[in-house]
Scaffold this motif. Structure first.
Motif, PDB file in Angstrom:
ATOM      1  N   GLU A 139       0.859  -5.729 -18.886  1.00  0.00           N
ATOM      2  CA  GLU A 139      -0.289  -5.965 -18.440  1.00  0.00           C
ATOM      3  C   GLU A 139       0.039  -6.030 -17.326  1.00  0.00           C
ATOM      4  O   GLU A 139       0.541  -6.494 -17.307  1.00  0.00           O
ATOM      5  CB  GLU A 139      -1.079  -7.023 -19.154  1.00  0.00           C
ATOM      6  N   PRO A 140      -0.723  -5.618 -16.145  1.00  0.00           N
ATOM      7  CA  PRO A 140      -0.559  -5.614 -15.135  1.00  0.00           C
ATOM      8  C   PRO A 140      -0.977  -7.186 -14.606  1.00  0.00           C
ATOM      9  O   PRO A 140      -2.628  -7.326 -14.655  1.00  0.00           O
ATOM     10  CB  PRO A 140      -1.275  -4.921 -14.348  1.00  0.00           C
ATOM     11  N   THR A 141      -0.043  -7.393 -13.175  1.00  0.00           N
ATOM     12  CA  THR A 141      -0.514  -8.602 -12.411  1.00  0.00           C
ATOM     13  C   THR A 141      -0.825  -8.769 -11.429  1.00  0.00           C
ATOM     14  O   THR A 141      -1.129  -7.469 -10.647  1.00  0.00           O
ATOM     15  CB  THR A 141       0.752  -9.336 -12.017  1.00  0.00           C
ATOM     16  N   ALA A 142      -1.294  -9.987 -11.340  1.00  0.00           N
ATOM     17  CA  ALA A 142      -2.700  -9.577 -10.214  1.00  0.00           C
ATOM     18  C   ALA A 142      -1.234  -9.085  -8.750  1.00  0.00           C
ATOM     19  O   ALA A 142      -1.554  -8.682  -7.104  1.00  0.00           O
ATOM     20  CB  ALA A 142      -2.594 -11.210  -9.042  1.00  0.00           C
ATOM     21  N   ALA A 143      -0.437  -9.177  -8.545  1.00  0.00           N
ATOM     22  CA  ALA A 143       0.576  -8.362  -7.317  1.00  0.00           C
ATOM     23  C   ALA A 143       0.541  -7.522  -7.404  1.00  0.00           C
ATOM     24  O   ALA A 143       0.730  -6.783  -6.571  1.00  0.00           O
ATOM     25  CB  ALA A 143       1.427  -8.768  -7.650  1.00  0.00           C
ATOM     26  N   SER A 144       0.174  -6.331  -8.861  1.00  0.00           N
ATOM     27  CA  SER A 144       0.314  -5.040  -8.888  1.00  0.00           C
ATOM     28  C   SER A 144      -0.807  -4.924  -8.736  1.00  0.00           C
ATOM     29  O   SER A 144      -1.398  -3.764  -7.887  1.00  0.00           O
ATOM     30  CB  SER A 144       0.419  -5.054 -10.412  1.00  0.00           C
ATOM     31  N   HIS A 145      -1.930  -5.613  -8.969  1.00  0.00           N
ATOM     32  CA  HIS A 145      -3.373  -4.716  -8.552  1.00  0.00           C
ATOM     33  C   HIS A 145      -3.393  -5.377  -7.013  1.00  0.00           C
ATOM     34  O   HIS A 145      -4.051  -3.772  -6.375  1.00  0.00           O
ATOM     35  CB  HIS A 145      -4.687  -5.786  -8.807  1.00  0.00           C
ATOM     36  N   ALA A 146      -1.890  -6.055  -6.291  1.00  0.00           N
ATOM     37  CA  ALA A 146      -2.350  -5.699  -4.567  1.00  0.00           C
ATOM     38  C   ALA A 146      -1.862  -4.134  -3.639  1.00  0.00           C
ATOM     39  O   ALA A 146      -1.918  -3.940  -3.106  1.00  0.00           O
ATOM     40  CB  ALA A 146      -2.043  -6.525  -4.246  1.00  0.00           C
ATOM     41  N   LEU A 147      -0.757  -3.901  -5.173  1.00  0.00           N
ATOM     42  CA  LEU A 147      -0.377  -3.202  -4.872  1.00  0.00           C
ATOM     43  C   LEU A 147      -0.811  -1.828  -4.687  1.00  0.00           C
ATOM     44  O   LEU A 147      -0.254  -0.391  -4.166  1.00  0.00           O
ATOM     45  CB  LEU A 147       1.614  -3.132  -5.676  1.00  0.00           C
ATOM     46  N   ARG A 148      -1.544  -1.316  -5.749  1.00  0.00           N
ATOM     47  CA  ARG A 148      -2.384  -0.295  -6.379  1.00  0.00           C
ATOM     48  C   ARG A 148      -2.849   0.498  -4.789  1.00  0.00           C
ATOM     49  O   ARG A 148      -2.592   1.779  -4.610  1.00  0.00           O
ATOM     50  CB  ARG A 148      -3.975  -0.178  -6.593  1.00  0.00           C
ATOM     51  N   HIS A 149      -3.236  -0.342  -3.778  1.00  0.00           N
ATOM     52  CA  HIS A 149      -3.959   0.851  -2.496  1.00  0.00           C
ATOM     53  C   HIS A 149      -2.956   1.647  -1.922  1.00  0.00           C
ATOM     54  O   HIS A 149      -2.795   2.739  -1.398  1.00  0.00           O
ATOM     55  CB  HIS A 149      -4.366   0.161  -1.746  1.00  0.00           C
ATOM     56  N   ARG A 150      -1.513   0.669  -2.015  1.00  0.00           N
ATOM     57  CA  ARG A 150      -0.369   1.498  -1.562  1.00  0.00           C
ATOM     58  C   ARG A 150       0.487   2.404  -2.032  1.00  0.00           C
ATOM     59  O   ARG A 150       0.601   3.454  -1.930  1.00  0.00           O
ATOM     60  CB  ARG A 150       0.751   0.070  -1.002  1.00  0.00           C
ATOM     61  N   VAL A 151       0.228   2.029  -3.340  1.00  0.00           N
ATOM     62  CA  VAL A 151       0.644   3.252  -4.524  1.00  0.00           C
ATOM     63  C   VAL A 151      -0.123   5.226  -4.232  1.00  0.00           C
ATOM     64  O   VAL A 151       0.006   5.420  -4.220  1.00  0.00           O
ATOM     65  CB  VAL A 151       0.878   3.060  -6.234  1.00  0.00           C
ATOM     66  N   GLU A 152      -1.469   4.640  -3.957  1.00  0.00           N
ATOM     67  CA  GLU A 152      -2.335   5.680  -4.147  1.00  0.00           C
ATOM     68  C   GLU A 152      -2.215   6.073  -2.770  1.00  0.00           C
ATOM     69  O   GLU A 152      -2.209   7.764  -2.725  1.00  0.00           O
ATOM     70  CB  GLU A 152      -3.912   5.054  -3.667  1.00  0.00           C
ATOM     71  N   GLN A 153      -1.710   5.660  -1.758  1.00  0.00           N
ATOM     72  CA  GLN A 153      -0.922   5.938  -0.705  1.00  0.00           C
ATOM     73  C   GLN A 153      -0.073   7.285  -0.247  1.00  0.00           C
ATOM     74  O   GLN A 153      -0.385   7.831  -0.074  1.00  0.00           O
ATOM     75  CB  GLN A 153      -1.201   4.999   0.767  1.00  0.00           C
ATOM     76  N   VAL A 154       1.011   6.072  -0.932  1.00  0.00           N
ATOM     77  CA  VAL A 154       2.258   7.071  -1.702  1.00  0.00           C
ATOM     78  C   VAL A 154       1.891   8.565  -1.793  1.00  0.00           C
ATOM     79  O   VAL A 154       2.702   9.346  -1.531  1.00  0.00           O
ATOM     80  CB  VAL A 154       2.605   6.420  -1.894  1.00  0.00           C
TER      81      VAL A 154
END
Length: 185
Positions: A117-132
């Motif tokens: 399962e994704p962690t809270a830290a990964s949820h904070a990363l989601r926007h950056r992945v979308e930008q990449v």
């Protein structure tokens, strides 16, 4: 598409543009396949550069995308979703776990399995992945009209379908290649 010759060192490229990798004469029977190879190599290289800036390696963001969208998954389900193999997925999940982006928890329905399962830290990363991914899309399709982007997507989907079909036929395709190689055609 232009066809290269061993002397000119040019591969199939746009008008006035050279391919980044010369097309060897032995690949002359597969100019589209060689172009796909070159494109995939460059795409992965740029993806890697962009993803490293946010603490990921190519492929890890795809696992995260599935987890963000679908929620916790068994590792075997991730293997199927990603069309991966178990060993690669084990390494990917282990690295994501070490980075703090996923965690394992026991499956409530199967005591032998665990859920990733994704962690809270990964949820904070989601926007950056979308930008990449948006930036990578912009780099990849620069200069194309909307119609050209749509046509490119349809062509790539067709190529993928062809290869999926060939993989399903597997042994027949391999036998055809072996037979052609033996006959010298």
């Amino acid at each position: 598409m232009t066809q290269s010759t061993p002397e000119d060192g040019k591969g199939p490229a746009g008008i006035g543009e050279e391919a980044t990798v010369p097309v060897p004469a032995a690949a002359s029977g597969g100019p589209v396949s060689h172009a796909i190879f070159r494109l995939a190599r460059l795409h992965r290289m740029f993806a890697g550069q962009l993803l490293r800036r946010i603490g990921l390696h190519p492929g890890q963001e795809l696992v995260m995308m599935h987890l963000w969208e679908l929620g916790p998954q068994r590792q075997t389900d991730l293997v199927r979703l990603m069309d991966s193999d178990a060993a690669t997925m084990t390494r990917t999940v282990r690295r994501l776990e070490q980075a703090g982006f996923v965690r394992r928890r026991p499956s409530p329905t199967d005591k032998r399995a665990s859920l990733i399962e994704p962690t809270a830290a990964s949820h904070a990363l989601r926007h950056r992945v979308e930008q990449v991914w948006t930036h990578l899309e912009d780099l990849s399709t620069a200069g194309l009209t909307d119609d050209q982007r749509t046509a490119t997507l349809h062509t790539l989907e067709r190529l993928e379908q062809n290869l999926v079909r060939a993989a399903a036929e597997g042994a027949d395709t391999a036998a055809q290649v072996d037979g052609a190689a033996r006959s010298g055609s």
